[in-house]
Structure formats: structure tokens, C-alpha cells
Design a protein around this motif. Structure first.
Motif, mmCIF file in Angstrom:
data_model
loop_
_atom_site.group_PDB
_atom_site.id
_atom_site.type_symbol
_atom_site.label_atom_id
_atom_site.label_comp_id
_atom_site.label_asym_id
_atom_site.label_seq_id
_atom_site.Cartn_x
_atom_site.Cartn_y
_atom_site.Cartn_z
ATOM 1 N N GLY A 66 0.824 -1.193 0.000
ATOM 2 C CA GLY A 66 0.000 0.000 0.000
ATOM 3 C C GLY A 66 0.860 1.244 0.000
ATOM 4 N N LYS A 67 0.259 2.336 -0.388
ATOM 5 C CA LYS A 67 0.955 3.624 -0.414
ATOM 6 C C LYS A 67 0.836 4.319 0.934
ATOM 7 N N GLY A 68 -0.204 3.986 1.661
ATOM 8 C CA GLY A 68 -0.435 4.628 2.943
ATOM 9 C C GLY A 68 0.156 3.836 4.097
ATOM 10 N N PRO A 69 -0.413 4.005 5.287
ATOM 11 C CA PRO A 69 0.139 3.328 6.468
ATOM 12 C C PRO A 69 -0.105 1.826 6.498
ATOM 13 N N ARG A 70 -1.094 1.365 5.679
ATOM 14 C CA ARG A 70 -1.400 -0.070 5.689
ATOM 15 C C ARG A 70 -1.577 -0.567 4.260
ATOM 16 N N PRO A 71 -1.114 -1.805 3.966
ATOM 17 C CA PRO A 71 -1.337 -2.387 2.635
ATOM 18 C C PRO A 71 -2.817 -2.421 2.279
#
Length: 222
Positions: A66-71
Motif C-alpha cells: 500500500g501507499k499509505g500506512p497499511r497495505p
């Protein structure tokens, strides 16, 4: 005594030299994964995979990036397919781990998940197809692991040249060479659910490749 890495490389070379398309693993997926994938589907997590010259090909990631904190479960291709570099993303378990705990447990027990990349539920809908393609140039029986969760009649994954089919049955797991031109079709009126694993280059999996080869073809001559 040669290292397990050396012996596994020997297996990969032997399969390439002898034009081996698939190798059944000695491992079997848990039966609970069949109910889990149906629940994942019922809750609407499957998204269109790749596109192009295919129909009804869907996927969602249990383990991915993922691009954020979580996949994110909907990132079904490599980061480059979305315009990102490996340095920009994080790998790990998606929210599907809450729906598929037994599948996650199996992966943790049988793979080094610290180096795992994408592990995805795959769906080929009724009437769906994947046109002939290959996913690389250099032959390798370890290029992908394909697990059958359901296999309706009149469904196949096969080589496009010889029409040799992978003999799928529910919970059977296969190493297969996706650098061979291959195609798939679901001519039934049922969903076909599989599970595909990428990124597992540890001694745990190398040992399974060796064990699986020797079960089929006999002891490797070193």
C-alpha cells in the motif's frame, strides 16, 4: 553437502531444460480457505485485475502493498503497475486477514512472510477468460505458486502451445512456470476461486520445491 539454495536452483534448471510447466507441491491448502474466499467475495472485496484482453478476471490481496500506512487489498498488481516504486510502498497484511485467518495462519506456518510480496485471492467469473500471455522471459518453475480453491468443470489453466492443463483439484498447490505462454477460461456457470503467491524466496520454500520435485521425479543426482 550442497546448500538447499543450490539444490533448488538445480530443480529450477532441470524443469526448464525438460520443459516442465507445473510441479505439484507436497503441501495442501487448508479446506477452511474455501469458505474464507467465498466470504471475501460475498463482502465485495474483489476488484478487476489487470484488464486488457481478459474478461471476468478479479482479485484482492490478503498480503500485499500500500501507499499509505497499511497495505491495501485492491492493489493487485506490482507497485510499478500503478506508477509507484518499491521504495514508496509498504508490504504486509491487508484488512482481509480478519476474514481469512486460517489462510493467513497457513502462510505464516509454511512461508517466510517477512519477504513475501503479493498473496492474492483470484476469481475467474463464469464465462470469464484470460488470453494467452506470459509473465516474463526466463523459464522458472518457481515464478509463481497457484493454489486451487474451487475448480468447476469446464475450467482450465493451460499452456497455449500444447494445451497441457494444470490438473487442479481443491486445496492442491502448484509451482508453475508463468513464463510459458498460458491461458485460462471458465466455461462453467460457477465462480472459479484460486490463490496466487509471489515473493517467497526463502529456504523454507526452496526445500518444498526440492521435496515436490523428488516426490514426482525421484531423488536428484547431485
Amino acid at each position: 553437502m550442497p546448500s538447499i539454495s543450490s539444490i533448488a536452483n538445480n530443480v529450477i534448471n532441470l524443469c526448464a531444460e525438460n520443459d516442465v510447466f507445473y510441479l505439484e507441491s507436497t503441501l495442501r491448502f487448508p479446506k477452511e480457505s474455501i469458505d474464507e474466499v467465498k466470504q471475501v467475495h460475498e463482502e465485495g472485496y474483489f476488484v478487476r485485475h489487470r484488464g486488457g484482453d481478459s474478461k471476468g478476471w478479479m482479485s484482492c490481496a490478503l498480503h500485499g502493498w500500500g501507499k499509505g500506512p497499511r497495505p491495501e487489498y485492491y492493489r493487485t498488481m506490482n507497485p510499478s503497475g500503478y506508477g509507484f516504486t518499491e521504495e514508496e510502498v509498504v508490504y504486509g497484511w491487508t484488512e482481509l486477514e480478519e476474514i481469512a485467518p486460517r489462510t493467513k495462519e497457513f502462510l505464516l506456518d509454511n512461508f517466510d512472510c517477512s519477504i513475501m510480496r503479493r498473496s492474492r485471492f483470484m476469481l475467474l467469473e463464469p464465462g470469464g477468460y484470460i488470453v494467452a500471455h506470459k509473465d516474463g522471459e526466463n523459464r522458472s518453475i518457481s515464478s509463481a505458486i497457484n493454489v486451487c480453491l474451487t475448480q468447476p468443470k469446464d475450467c482450465y489453466l493451460r499452456r497455449a502451445d500444447t494445451l497441457e492443463e494444470v490438473p487442479f483439484e481443491p486445496t492442491k498447490m502448484f509451482f508453475y512456470d508463468n513464463r510459458v505462454l498460458h491461458e485460462a477460461q471458465n466455461n462453467s456457470n460457477e465462480n472459479r476461486f484460486h490463490f496466487i503467491i509471489h515473493g517467497y524466496g526463502s529456504d523454507i520454500t526452496r526445500q518444498n520445491i526440492v521435496d515436490s520435485y523428488e516426490k514426482k521425479y525421484g531423488k536428484i543426482k547431485l
